[in-house]
Motif scaffolding. Structure first.
Motif, PDB file in Angstrom:
ATOM      1  N   UNK A 256      -1.166   0.605  -4.445  1.00 42.71           N
ATOM      2  CA  UNK A 256      -0.525   1.852  -4.852  1.00 42.71           C
ATOM      3  C   UNK A 256      -1.267   3.016  -4.214  1.00 42.71           C
ATOM      4  N   UNK A 257      -0.507   3.882  -3.563  1.00 39.63           N
ATOM      5  CA  UNK A 257      -1.106   5.023  -2.893  1.00 39.63           C
ATOM      6  C   UNK A 257      -1.331   4.750  -1.420  1.00 39.63           C
ATOM      7  N   UNK A 258      -1.623   5.785  -0.685  1.00 37.02           N
ATOM      8  CA  UNK A 258      -1.834   5.657   0.755  1.00 37.02           C
ATOM      9  C   UNK A 258      -0.817   6.469   1.524  1.00 37.02           C
ATOM     10  N   UNK A 259      -1.245   6.972   2.668  1.00 41.09           N
ATOM     11  CA  UNK A 259      -0.405   7.875   3.452  1.00 41.09           C
ATOM     12  C   UNK A 259      -0.062   7.313   4.822  1.00 41.09           C
ATOM     13  N   UNK A 260      -1.041   6.778   5.550  1.00 41.67           N
ATOM     14  CA  UNK A 260      -0.793   6.335   6.915  1.00 41.67           C
ATOM     15  C   UNK A 260      -1.314   4.915   7.128  1.00 41.67           C
ATOM     16  N   UNK A 261      -0.427   4.042   7.663  1.00 43.83           N
ATOM     17  CA  UNK A 261      -0.776   2.698   8.109  1.00 43.83           C
ATOM     18  C   UNK A 261      -1.480   1.902   7.013  1.00 43.83           C
ATOM     19  N   UNK A 262      -0.852   1.844   5.857  1.00 43.93           N
ATOM     20  CA  UNK A 262      -1.348   1.053   4.732  1.00 43.93           C
ATOM     21  C   UNK A 262      -0.395  -0.118   4.496  1.00 43.93           C
ATOM     22  N   UNK A 263      -0.959  -1.288   4.170  1.00 41.20           N
ATOM     23  CA  UNK A 263      -0.154  -2.485   3.949  1.00 41.20           C
ATOM     24  C   UNK A 263      -0.793  -3.365   2.870  1.00 41.20           C
ATOM     25  N   UNK A 264       0.044  -4.148   2.206  1.00 40.19           N
ATOM     26  CA  UNK A 264      -0.496  -5.219   1.373  1.00 40.19           C
ATOM     27  C   UNK A 264      -1.067  -6.327   2.248  1.00 40.19           C
ATOM     28  N   UNK A 265      -0.338  -6.720   3.303  1.00 40.80           N
ATOM     29  CA  UNK A 265      -0.797  -7.743   4.244  1.00 40.80           C
ATOM     30  C   UNK A 265      -0.640  -7.223   5.664  1.00 40.80           C
ATOM     31  N   UNK A 266      -1.703  -7.298   6.449  1.00 42.47           N
ATOM     32  CA  UNK A 266      -1.686  -6.898   7.858  1.00 42.47           C
ATOM     33  C   UNK A 266      -2.298  -8.041   8.660  1.00 42.47           C
ATOM     34  N   UNK A 267      -1.459  -8.709   9.485  1.00 44.24           N
ATOM     35  CA  UNK A 267      -1.909  -9.885  10.210  1.00 44.24           C
ATOM     36  C   UNK A 267      -1.634  -9.767  11.701  1.00 44.24           C
ATOM     37  N   UNK A 268      -2.664  -9.977  12.511  1.00 42.56           N
ATOM     38  CA  UNK A 268      -2.495 -10.151  13.944  1.00 42.56           C
ATOM     39  C   UNK A 268      -2.451 -11.642  14.239  1.00 42.56           C
TER      40      UNK A 268
END
Length: 280
Positions: free
Chosen positions: A200-212
């Motif tokens: 909850x919250x965040x403005x730029x480039x926030x994710x629950x899951x970020x996978x490369x």
């Protein structure tokens, strides 16, 4: 035990048992162990907010269990280890950067059943719940509870590569919605399943899951429950951002932002339940 720089120091002490100690220090280390294979660190209580609760280097086949660590920067710092078990510890991190569990350059670790609370309100650098930034950790990260009460810039619940991440509960709450690069799970080449993730919250480039990832080492994101909400006028925020991933049977509930962002190709998004104000 009230200590100076070191509460307990081990060097070359294989087959040691460090049990049932109360260590009070506000300096550098509660416990520091070098080259101490096949050892057990159980039911130790470290208070006073030292920089490091337990620091372990070049240790193999050791267990860290049922410890209570009230620390400033690093709860368990593991370096150059192999086949370690980190289980049922309680770690509270208060400082403006660091990691509750940091197992860098360490492989084949089991991190299970730990209760992690990151509770600083003045962070200026990156903080992590569980971290190994090197590829091929071959770790099992399971049944941990990670609560980050104030997700400042660059906050990560779990940051790891080449691991199984299963049945964890990770919650990041922002009272200040202007923060950037905040993620519950980040890394690559991971199997992520049965987790409960809330951001909850965040403005730029926030994710629950970020996978490369890449076509030879894809990610698997299956059967997770994700609740998300970002700042209304924020951008590049989403529940999942992934490349080279099999994404299926997840429940995703959130506000007016992207459900998923894909990059790098080879993505399968199938049989997911999505409920959001703006499905994209």
């Amino acid at each position: 035990l009230i200590s100076g720089d070191y509460g307990i120091y081990l060097d070359g002490a294989n087959n040691s048992n460090i049990l049932n100690n109360i260590i009070t220090t506000s300096n550098t280390y509660g416990i520091r162990a070098y080259y101490s294979d096949n050892s057990l660190f159980d039911n130790n209580h470290i208070v006073g907010k030292p920089n490091y609760g337990i620091s372990s280097e070049y240790n193999e086949n050791s267990t860290f269990s049922n410890n209570s660590l009230d620390i400033n920067q690093y709860g368990l710092r593991i370096r150059y280890g192999d086949s370690l078990t980190i289980i049922d510890n309680t770690i509270v991190l208060w400082g403006n950067y660091g990691s509750s569990v940091y197992f860098t350059s360490s492989e084949n670790c089991i991190i299970k059943g730990n209760n992690i609370l990151i509770n600083s309100s003045y962070r200026t650098y990156t903080v992590y719940g569980i971290r190994n930034e090197h590829g091929g950790s071959n770790a099992i990260i399971k049944n941990n509870i990670i609560q980050i009460s104030e997700g400042y810039d660059n906050t990560r619940g779990v940051y790891v590569y080449g691991a199984i991440i299963d049945s964890n509960t990770i919650t990041i709450s922002n009272n200040d919605w202007s923060k950037n690069y905040t993620r519950c799970i980040e890394g690559g080449r991971n199997t992520i399943s049965n987790n409960s993730l809330t951001i909850q919250g965040g403005y730029y480039n926030c994710q629950a899951i970020y996978m490369s990832g890449n076509e030879n080492e894809p990610n698997s994101i299956i059967n997770n429950t994700i609740n998300f909400g970002f700042k209304t006028n924020g951008y590049s925020c989403s529940a999942i951002r992934a490349a080279h991933a099999d994404i299926r049977n997840n429940t995703i509930i959130g506000t007016e932002h992207y459900v998923a962002q894909f990059e790098g190709g080879d993505v399968l998004f199938i049989d997911n339940y999505v409920e959001t104000g703006k499905a994209k």
